[in-house]
Design a protein around this motif. Sequence first.
Motif, PDB file in Angstrom:
ATOM      1  N   GLY A 184       0.812  -1.211   0.000  1.00 64.25           N
ATOM      2  CA  GLY A 184       0.000   0.000   0.000  1.00 64.25           C
ATOM      3  C   GLY A 184       0.841   1.254   0.000  1.00 64.25           C
ATOM      4  O   GLY A 184       0.547   2.217  -0.724  1.00 64.25           O
ATOM      5  N   ALA A 185       1.916   1.266   0.810  1.00 64.88           N
ATOM      6  CA  ALA A 185       2.796   2.434   0.850  1.00 64.88           C
ATOM      7  C   ALA A 185       3.428   2.686  -0.517  1.00 64.88           C
ATOM      8  O   ALA A 185       3.608   3.841  -0.930  1.00 64.88           O
ATOM      9  CB  ALA A 185       3.880   2.230   1.903  1.00 64.88           C
ATOM     10  N   CYS A 186       3.746   1.621  -1.231  1.00 58.52           N
ATOM     11  CA  CYS A 186       4.373   1.769  -2.548  1.00 58.52           C
ATOM     12  C   CYS A 186       3.394   2.273  -3.604  1.00 58.52           C
ATOM     13  O   CYS A 186       3.819   2.782  -4.649  1.00 58.52           O
ATOM     14  CB  CYS A 186       5.003   0.449  -2.988  1.00 58.52           C
ATOM     15  SG  CYS A 186       6.501   0.043  -2.035  1.00 58.52           S
ATOM     16  N   ILE A 187       2.086   2.156  -3.352  1.00 59.84           N
ATOM     17  CA  ILE A 187       1.108   2.767  -4.257  1.00 59.84           C
ATOM     18  C   ILE A 187       1.291   4.277  -4.261  1.00 59.84           C
ATOM     19  O   ILE A 187       1.262   4.934  -5.309  1.00 59.84           O
ATOM     20  CB  ILE A 187      -0.328   2.389  -3.843  1.00 59.84           C
ATOM     21  CG1 ILE A 187      -0.580   0.900  -4.078  1.00 59.84           C
ATOM     22  CG2 ILE A 187      -1.360   3.219  -4.626  1.00 59.84           C
ATOM     23  CD1 ILE A 187      -1.923   0.412  -3.555  1.00 59.84           C
ATOM     24  N   GLY A 188       1.495   4.847  -3.070  1.00 57.34           N
ATOM     25  CA  GLY A 188       1.733   6.286  -2.985  1.00 57.34           C
ATOM     26  C   GLY A 188       2.998   6.693  -3.713  1.00 57.34           C
ATOM     27  O   GLY A 188       3.042   7.737  -4.380  1.00 57.34           O
ATOM     28  N   VAL A 189       4.048   5.873  -3.615  1.00 54.43           N
ATOM     29  CA  VAL A 189       5.296   6.159  -4.313  1.00 54.43           C
ATOM     30  C   VAL A 189       5.094   6.084  -5.826  1.00 54.43           C
ATOM     31  O   VAL A 189       5.649   6.886  -6.585  1.00 54.43           O
ATOM     32  CB  VAL A 189       6.400   5.185  -3.859  1.00 54.43           C
ATOM     33  CG1 VAL A 189       7.678   5.402  -4.662  1.00 54.43           C
ATOM     34  CG2 VAL A 189       6.680   5.361  -2.375  1.00 54.43           C
ATOM     35  N   THR A 190       4.285   5.118  -6.284  1.00 52.23           N
ATOM     36  CA  THR A 190       3.980   5.010  -7.716  1.00 52.23           C
ATOM     37  C   THR A 190       3.403   6.314  -8.244  1.00 52.23           C
ATOM     38  O   THR A 190       3.796   6.806  -9.314  1.00 52.23           O
ATOM     39  CB  THR A 190       2.971   3.875  -7.978  1.00 52.23           C
ATOM     40  OG1 THR A 190       3.512   2.643  -7.538  1.00 52.23           O
ATOM     41  CG2 THR A 190       2.641   3.770  -9.463  1.00 52.23           C
ATOM     42  N   VAL A 191       2.455   6.880  -7.504  1.00 47.00           N
ATOM     43  CA  VAL A 191       1.805   8.120  -7.927  1.00 47.00           C
ATOM     44  C   VAL A 191       2.823   9.252  -8.045  1.00 47.00           C
ATOM     45  O   VAL A 191       2.863   9.969  -9.053  1.00 47.00           O
ATOM     46  CB  VAL A 191       0.687   8.501  -6.938  1.00 47.00           C
ATOM     47  CG1 VAL A 191       0.141   9.901  -7.242  1.00 47.00           C
ATOM     48  CG2 VAL A 191      -0.440   7.480  -6.985  1.00 47.00           C
ATOM     49  N   LEU A 192       3.656   9.418  -7.026  1.00 47.14           N
ATOM     50  CA  LEU A 192       4.649  10.497  -7.048  1.00 47.14           C
ATOM     51  C   LEU A 192       5.626  10.332  -8.214  1.00 47.14           C
ATOM     52  O   LEU A 192       5.924  11.291  -8.931  1.00 47.14           O
ATOM     53  CB  LEU A 192       5.418  10.524  -5.725  1.00 47.14           C
ATOM     54  CG  LEU A 192       4.647  11.030  -4.505  1.00 47.14           C
ATOM     55  CD1 LEU A 192       5.478  10.836  -3.238  1.00 47.14           C
ATOM     56  CD2 LEU A 192       4.281  12.502  -4.682  1.00 47.14           C
TER      57      LEU A 192
END
Length: 476
Positions: free
Chosen positions: A104-112
Amino acid sequence: MRIEHSDQCETERIREDRRAGKYAIPSGNSPASRRLSVGTDLTHGSLSRHLIRLTLPLIAGNMLQQLYNTIDAFVVARYAGLAEFAAIGVAAAVMNLFFFAIAGACIGVTVLLAQLYGAGDEKTFKDEQFTAVSFGMAGAAAAGALGTAGTGPLLSLLCTPPEIFAFTQEYLRIVLLSLPAAFLYHFYSALFRAVGRVNVTLTILALAVLLNLGLDIVLVAWWGMGITGAAWATFIAQAVSALLSLLYLHRTLPQLMFGRENVGLHLALLRKTVHFSFVTGLQQTGLYIGKLAVQGAVNSMGTATISAYTATMRIEAFVNSFGDSGAAATAVLTAQNFGAKDSGRVRLAFRQSLIVLGVLGLLSSLLLWGLAGWASALLLGDASGPAFDSAVSYLKIVALFYILNFTGNTLAGYFDGVGRVSVTLLGTCTHIALRAVLAWVFITEYGLDAVAVLTGLGWLLVNSIWALFYWRERLE
């Protein structure tokens, strides 16, 4: 996919705006333009084609992930024994919290990363990569150490039976030490998705699944290491998948790797990374905890209901892989165009996703309704009895609402892509809380039918919440 007339007009306006220089598209000789050539630039070309090309490998990856998650249990069940098989099930409930948080945390990184890639900002892209990797690895190592040290008290809190306590503890202590490797794999999967290289993630995952299966056979079936062998197989597979991701980036996409000039404390990026990662990680763990609460309500109804629900969850996991993949593809497609400051193309991407996922949702509803009996019998091994009847009834009820699951995925992907991850979190937590609380209220009287209706009402609620935010944003 046919584009409506209004979308065609909007596309023409976008082209005219670009010719007029409204959008900051890098020139052909700029460093940013050269960087963009190593990935897939989603800010040009057919949006529906991009969406489908992103979604298909993600669907295959989700299905492989489900296979990956069941390999240990399958081999242990055949070659170790029922006690160790039960221990795998208890351990999965614990370790999935950690893995869901990382993914889930890496989903945020994907967006950035996708936004920076779409903007053509090479320096900040690499600064963000260093920031996310360094602090993410530290966090994963700390979580692994704390989780390993706290397995005993945690398993006692979960009322783990004495006969499987030691097996479960041993498995978790080994697997939780692989959290840094798991983070590294998920992070670089996020990077590959952000630049449109979703096939890379699929290939590495397929190799990891094959390696895990091979190690399970050697360590558990041949060497008789039992659950300890299964844990080490998972550990090694996680480490190898992380190593393969790094090797691919270094050998094939070296232009995207950070260098010495990117090493440092980038406070603004760190704050943004922590915010995005925390919110998307909380969203995934909150969803998982909510589903565990629903499972608890189901467990109070006896073996037949538990068996029926287990079968329906496996069927739904297969169907949901299409919608979840569509949401991830929509997020990347939206984020790149949002980073390029192409608002017209962002809106067009949303509409294209709504059409594609809406069609998939309708097909899923029809298939669930038509194949409910066959699929339930396949998993339960019997086409009669209370468990079979409950499973079929559940699937036919939930099929009536399934299109809302897919349209919700479009909205979730849109809000993630434009960076409004808090909106996605609000909708997810609200609808899963509704399902969890009301399941305990109504399941005694109405059984699994209540859970099915509440699932549909939850999707209706989350669609309504996200639609209100979307239209309010359009009116501003």
